[in-house]
Design a protein around this motif. Structure first.
Motif, PDB file in Angstrom:
ATOM      1  N   LEU A 181     -11.246 -28.766  32.949  1.00  0.00           N
ATOM      2  CA  LEU A 181     -10.681 -29.421  31.768  1.00  0.00           C
ATOM      3  C   LEU A 181     -11.401 -28.995  30.503  1.00  0.00           C
ATOM      4  O   LEU A 181     -10.786 -28.790  29.453  1.00  0.00           O
ATOM      5  N   LEU A 182     -12.739 -28.874  30.600  1.00  0.00           N
ATOM      6  CA  LEU A 182     -13.516 -28.478  29.427  1.00  0.00           C
ATOM      7  C   LEU A 182     -13.160 -27.072  28.975  1.00  0.00           C
ATOM      8  O   LEU A 182     -12.981 -26.800  27.780  1.00  0.00           O
ATOM      9  N   VAL A 183     -13.042 -26.150  29.950  1.00  0.00           N
ATOM     10  CA  VAL A 183     -12.670 -24.770  29.614  1.00  0.00           C
ATOM     11  C   VAL A 183     -11.264 -24.723  29.023  1.00  0.00           C
ATOM     12  O   VAL A 183     -10.994 -24.023  28.031  1.00  0.00           O
ATOM     13  N   SER A 184     -10.333 -25.477  29.639  1.00  0.00           N
ATOM     14  CA  SER A 184      -8.950 -25.498  29.142  1.00  0.00           C
ATOM     15  C   SER A 184      -8.882 -26.029  27.725  1.00  0.00           C
ATOM     16  O   SER A 184      -8.174 -25.500  26.854  1.00  0.00           O
ATOM     17  N   PHE A 185      -9.642 -27.104  27.472  1.00  0.00           N
ATOM     18  CA  PHE A 185      -9.667 -27.685  26.130  1.00  0.00           C
ATOM     19  C   PHE A 185     -10.239 -26.689  25.121  1.00  0.00           C
ATOM     20  O   PHE A 185      -9.728 -26.531  24.012  1.00  0.00           O
ATOM     21  N   SER A 186     -11.294 -25.988  25.524  1.00  0.00           N
ATOM     22  CA  SER A 186     -11.921 -25.017  24.635  1.00  0.00           C
ATOM     23  C   SER A 186     -10.971 -23.878  24.310  1.00  0.00           C
ATOM     24  O   SER A 186     -10.884 -23.414  23.168  1.00  0.00           O
ATOM     25  N   CYS A 187     -10.229 -23.436  25.363  1.00  0.00           N
ATOM     26  CA  CYS A 187      -9.269 -22.350  25.137  1.00  0.00           C
ATOM     27  C   CYS A 187      -8.149 -22.792  24.203  1.00  0.00           C
ATOM     28  O   CYS A 187      -7.742 -22.067  23.291  1.00  0.00           O
ATOM     29  N   ALA A 188      -7.653 -24.002  24.456  1.00  0.00           N
ATOM     30  CA  ALA A 188      -6.568 -24.518  23.603  1.00  0.00           C
ATOM     31  C   ALA A 188      -7.015 -24.668  22.167  1.00  0.00           C
ATOM     32  O   ALA A 188      -6.303 -24.352  21.228  1.00  0.00           O
ATOM     33  N   PHE A 189      -8.249 -25.183  21.993  1.00  0.00           N
ATOM     34  CA  PHE A 189      -8.764 -25.360  20.646  1.00  0.00           C
ATOM     35  C   PHE A 189      -8.954 -24.013  19.965  1.00  0.00           C
ATOM     36  O   PHE A 189      -8.678 -23.840  18.775  1.00  0.00           O
ATOM     37  N   ALA A 190      -9.392 -23.037  20.759  1.00  0.00           N
ATOM     38  CA  ALA A 190      -9.642 -21.720  20.175  1.00  0.00           C
ATOM     39  C   ALA A 190      -8.355 -21.037  19.748  1.00  0.00           C
ATOM     40  O   ALA A 190      -8.352 -20.162  18.894  1.00  0.00           O
ATOM     41  N   GLN A 191      -7.219 -21.445  20.346  1.00  0.00           N
ATOM     42  CA  GLN A 191      -5.951 -20.802  20.006  1.00  0.00           C
ATOM     43  C   GLN A 191      -5.442 -21.232  18.637  1.00  0.00           C
ATOM     44  O   GLN A 191      -4.620 -20.564  18.044  1.00  0.00           O
ATOM     45  N   ASN A 192      -5.900 -22.344  18.115  1.00  0.00           N
ATOM     46  CA  ASN A 192      -5.430 -22.834  16.827  1.00  0.00           C
ATOM     47  C   ASN A 192      -6.344 -22.330  15.727  1.00  0.00           C
ATOM     48  O   ASN A 192      -7.525 -22.689  15.681  1.00  0.00           O
ATOM     49  N   ILE A 193      -5.810 -21.459  14.867  1.00  0.00           N
ATOM     50  CA  ILE A 193      -6.592 -20.946  13.750  1.00  0.00           C
ATOM     51  C   ILE A 193      -5.940 -21.353  12.444  1.00  0.00           C
ATOM     52  O   ILE A 193      -4.733 -21.615  12.375  1.00  0.00           O
ATOM     53  N   LYS A 194      -6.725 -21.409  11.404  1.00  0.00           N
ATOM     54  CA  LYS A 194      -6.259 -21.918  10.111  1.00  0.00           C
ATOM     55  C   LYS A 194      -5.897 -20.767   9.181  1.00  0.00           C
ATOM     56  O   LYS A 194      -6.633 -19.799   9.043  1.00  0.00           O
ATOM     57  N   VAL A 195      -4.723 -20.918   8.548  1.00  0.00           N
ATOM     58  CA  VAL A 195      -4.280 -19.989   7.504  1.00  0.00           C
ATOM     59  C   VAL A 195      -4.231 -20.769   6.195  1.00  0.00           C
ATOM     60  O   VAL A 195      -3.649 -21.845   6.124  1.00  0.00           O
ATOM     61  N   GLN A 196      -4.868 -20.232   5.168  1.00  0.00           N
ATOM     62  CA  GLN A 196      -4.904 -20.916   3.886  1.00  0.00           C
ATOM     63  C   GLN A 196      -4.873 -19.893   2.762  1.00  0.00           C
ATOM     64  O   GLN A 196      -5.023 -18.688   2.984  1.00  0.00           O
ATOM     65  N   GLY A 197      -4.663 -20.373   1.554  1.00  0.00           N
ATOM     66  CA  GLY A 197      -4.648 -19.480   0.410  1.00  0.00           C
ATOM     67  C   GLY A 197      -4.022 -20.139  -0.797  1.00  0.00           C
ATOM     68  O   GLY A 197      -3.810 -21.362  -0.826  1.00  0.00           O
ATOM     69  N   THR A 198      -3.728 -19.324  -1.789  1.00  0.00           N
ATOM     70  CA  THR A 198      -3.125 -19.797  -3.035  1.00  0.00           C
ATOM     71  C   THR A 198      -1.907 -18.947  -3.351  1.00  0.00           C
ATOM     72  O   THR A 198      -1.939 -17.722  -3.205  1.00  0.00           O
ATOM     73  N   ILE A 199      -0.841 -19.605  -3.782  1.00  0.00           N
ATOM     74  CA  ILE A 199       0.385 -18.915  -4.197  1.00  0.00           C
ATOM     75  C   ILE A 199       0.452 -18.946  -5.716  1.00  0.00           C
ATOM     76  O   ILE A 199       0.390 -20.017  -6.327  1.00  0.00           O
ATOM     77  N   THR A 200       0.544 -17.777  -6.317  1.00  0.00           N
ATOM     78  CA  THR A 200       0.575 -17.685  -7.779  1.00  0.00           C
ATOM     79  C   THR A 200       1.755 -16.830  -8.222  1.00  0.00           C
ATOM     80  O   THR A 200       2.423 -16.181  -7.404  1.00  0.00           O
ATOM     81  N   ASP A 201       2.011 -16.853  -9.517  1.00  0.00           N
ATOM     82  CA  ASP A 201       2.983 -15.927 -10.097  1.00  0.00           C
ATOM     83  C   ASP A 201       2.252 -14.855 -10.886  1.00  0.00           C
ATOM     84  O   ASP A 201       2.734 -14.369 -11.901  1.00  0.00           O
TER      85      ASP A 201
END
Length: 783
Positions: free
Chosen positions: A10-30
């Motif tokens: 369960l711990l390994v599965s949770f770690s793998c699942a958590f590792a699959q979610n990555i954050k995309v961020q930034g700024t949109i400008t003109d």
């Protein structure tokens, strides 16, 4: 031991699942400031929207290839693809674009859709095309005639009698709200709003089951402006001067428009005011054009406001108000033309009888609420509207009870609509969505005389229509659409008394008598189905079937009643079957489209002239209309473009009801329904980046389907149309980023002609020549 093993898994599965979610961020400008509330989708699913400073963030799975789409009102759509392995910052720059709606239309399906996926004939007049046409003449009926194949020629007047779509009446709308009334078609609805506040015009041709009652020939939807900036405050001031080049005396007129718009936090707004005053209209000889409904000496006002609010990233509330008025204040009284000798109608100085004619007022209120992803894969749009309108017609001399009379068309309309769209399947090779909802409208229409006498009694209609539409997209290229709509209509008419009408000698043509009112009820299903194949740009074919419905022009039947109860008057509705096939071709710099159509109705409505009473009456018989349209555009060079179109329509009535249209008894539909062939052309040249020059051509072919009467002239609505050819010029020069000059010349070569309607209408008071050469000089400043 087992529990430790399970815990480790369960711990390994949770770690793998958590590792699959990555954050995309930034700024949109003109490229200068942040773009607030831009929408970001990944793989066609809404992820988020930017905040008030343009910042955004969302999560995706690690290593996933995603198709990223970013869009905001006033900017070009940005499409990107990424494969992401770790938290990533992506800063995006959007490009400002004032014509973001050019390739997206709403009218055909009631939801935003790319024009290439539309499975029927549609024409879109973009904001850029509107601006080019307005540089010549801002009259919408003229712009539509010049730009839309299948649209009948303009009459150059304040009403649009005979100006229809493919031989059948159309539904005119502003942002989807009807401006027309099928109860009494006063044929003035094209002039319902000023073109300066339009983003584009969408014209759907052929009977449509999407909107139901009144759209037997198609629809015209005026789509109003959206802000094209992220700034808190921006605006544009425009001034135009115009007049005749043939005889300038008293022909000078002017136009002023002030517009402001912008975005403040979660709010966006557009506000506009327009005032226009035209001078005397002169024909090619310098004489005053006949004043009956002429657009000369006309004062027009338009006030427009649109406020949008985004309470959450997937919601929008919008309120629109528009008021429009256009009244002719002429200094001339009419001098009738002579149909036998060809003498044109004109005017002499003198105070016209009655009140100024035209649109006295047209008020529109529209409130809408939109939610994307109301629940899983379902969008909601609910709106309510109210329209109140009054139009003033010319004085009929000696017609009513031996005296004069001036009629008014009044229309009071309110309603609400519920529209939902759900995606059942959303895969790369198959996409299935269903749109469904309910339309409700209450329409109260009448045509009294200005002094209070009743000519057409008040008709109170309640229209309820549930509908469902399915849209299936297979392998990204094969599009199938089908749907059904049920029209439930109830029209209440109180007891009334017909108005006695007379001829010039005072003899009775129609007597005055009491008519028992009651309820007229209609109920019918409307179906549509269409197929389009988009695999190859060089040949993209489509076929479609659609039914249209309209309660006939009941007001005409009621005012011309020959019986004493409305249940004995022929008020059967018109139901149209429309069949169409066509294709589109795009190859390098060439785009070409062709379509052929047939529309039939078991019972039509034709306005025919009755020589015995010297009046126009309605005739009911089966009808068949057919025709075809061709249109092409070609970019020879980046600076040089060509465009052309051809439209042909024909129609006949089955008078003996045997299902055939080639018997001796059968007749052609008259000029009020079927227009002469139409040609259009345009050459656009940009010698330098800041200068654009356009030469426009509109040609009307000949049509002669009827015989002259015993007096040696044609009956009303049956006149022969002789061909004529008109050229116009538009030039736009951008002095700098904020200032632009425009020059328009109408009827460039001063063609001497009678417009098509003047020819087929065959009425002495409307037998006026077309406008001669006229100039329009404009200056606009943006800030």
């Amino acid at each position: 031991m087992i529990k430790y093993l399970l815990f480790s898994i369960l711990l390994v599965s949770f770690s793998c699942a958590f590792a699959q979610n990555i954050k995309v961020q930034g700024t949109i400008t003109d490229q200068q400031t942040g773009v607030p509330f831009a929408t970001i989708t990944a793989d066609h699913q809404t992820k988020t929207s930017s905040d008030h400073k343009g910042n955004y963030s969302f999560f995706v799975k690690q290593g996933q290839s995603i198709a990223l789409k970013v869009y905001a009102v006033g900017y070009r759509v940005l499409n990107l693809s990424y494969t992401l392995h770790r938290d990533t910052t992506i800063n995006l720059a959007l490009e400002v674009e004032s014509n973001t709606l050019d390739n997206v239309i709403i009218s055909a399906t009631r939801s935003a859709e790319n024009i290439k996926n539309i499975t029927s004939s549609v024409s879109v007049i973009s904001k850029k095309k509107l601006e080019t046409e307005m540089a010549i003449n801002p009259d919408l009926s003229t712009i539509l005639a010049n730009q839309v194949p299948g649209f009948a020629p303009t009459a150059q007047t304040g009403n649009n009698v005979g100006q229809n779509l493919r031989g059948r009446p159309m539904l005119v709308m502003v942002d989807g709200v009807s401006q027309s009334s099928p109860l009494r078609n006063a044929e003035v609805d094209l002039r319902s709003i000023d073109p300066s506040v339009l983003q584009q015009v969408e014209v759907l041709k052929g009977a449509t089951a999407i909107y139901g009652n009144g759209a037997a020939g198609g629809l015209v939807n005026y789509v109003t402006l959206v802000p094209d900036t992220a700034a808190k405050f921006a605006g544009k001031t425009q001034v135009n001067l115009n007049g005749s080049l043939v005889n300038m005396k008293n022909s000078a007129g002017g136009r002023f428009n002030q517009m402001v718009y912008g975005k403040i936090g979660k709010f966006d707004y557009v506000a506009s005011g327009t005032y226009e005053q035209t001078g005397e209209y002169k024909d090619s000889k310098g004489d005053v054009v006949g004043p009956n409904y002429s657009l000369g000496e006309t004062d027009s006002y338009n006030a427009f406001a649109k406020i949008g609010y985004v309470p959450a990233r997937n919601q929008r509330v919008q309120f629109i108000y528009n008021t429009y008025s256009s009244l002719q204040n002429s200094n001339f009284t009419l001098v009738n033309g002579n149909l036998a000798t060809g003498q044109k109608a004109t005017g002499v100085l003198g105070k016209p009888l009655g009140k100024p004619t035209g649109v006295k007022y047209n008020h529109n209120f529209h409130l809408s609420y939109q939610i994307d992803s109301l629940f899983k894969n379902t969008n909601l749009n609910i709106d309510a509207f109210y329209q109140k309108r009054q139009d003033v017609f010319y004085v009929s001399l000696g017609r009513f009870d031996g005296g004069d009379g001036q009629s008014l068309a009044t229309n009071d309309k309110k309603g609400a609509r519920l529209f939902l769209q759900s995606w059942i399947v959303k895969e790369s090779q198959i996409n299935l969505s269903v749109a469904y909802g309910l339309d409700f409208m209450k329409d109260k229409t009448a045509q009294p005389l200005e002094d209070g006498r009743i000519w057409v009694p008040t008709m109170d209609m309640i229209n309820l229509a549930p509908f469902a539409q399915a849209n299936l997209n297979l392998f990204k290229d094969l599009i199938f659409k089908t749907g059904v709509r049920y029209e439930r209509v109830n029209i209440r008419v109180d007891d009334y008394r017909t108005l006695r009408t007379t001829n010039a000698a005072g003899a009775t043509l129609t007597p005055s008598f009491d008519v028992t009112g009651g309820n007229l009820k209609y109920g019918t299903y409307l179906f549509n189905a269409a197929l389009k194949y988009n695999r190859y740009a060089i040949f993209s074919p489509f076929v479609s079937f659609s039914q249209g419905f309209s309660v006939m022009d009941i007001g005409l039947a009621l005012r011309d009643a020959k019986v004493k109860s409305i249940d004995k008057i022929n008020t059967d509705a018109v139901k149209v079957n429309n069949y169409e096939a066509g294709f589109e071709t795009v190859y390098e710099g060439l785009s070409f489209s062709a379509s052929a159509y047939t529309s039939t109705s078991k019972l039509g409505i034709e306005v025919v002239y009755d020589a015995a009473t010297d009046q126009f009456n309605t005739s009911r018989s089966p009808e068949r209309i057919y025709g075809f349209e061709l249109a092409a555009n070609y970019s020879l060079l980046p600076s040089l473009e060509f465009g052309a179109s051809y439209s042909y329509t024909e129609g006949k009535r089955d008078l003996n009801g045997n299902g055939k249209y080639d018997d001796v008894e059968d007749m052609y539909l008259n000029g009020r329904r079927i227009s002469a062939p139409k040609y259009t052309g345009i050459i656009t040249y940009r010698p330098v980046k800041l200068l654009e020059l356009s030469l426009n051509y509109t040609g009307i072919g000949s049509r002669n389907r009827f015989q002259k009467n015993a007096n040696g002239i044609y009956n009303g609505n049956e006149g022969a149309v002789k061909a004529y050819h008109l050229f116009s010029f538009a030039g736009n020069y951008r002095i700098n980023k904020t200032t632009r000059l425009s020059l328009g010349v109408e009827n460039l070569f001063n063609q001497d002609y009678f417009p098509a309607r003047a020819q087929w209408f065959m009425q002495p008071g409307f037998y006026s020549k077309g406008r001669g050469t006229a100039v329009n000089l404009g200056l606009s400043i943006s800030y």
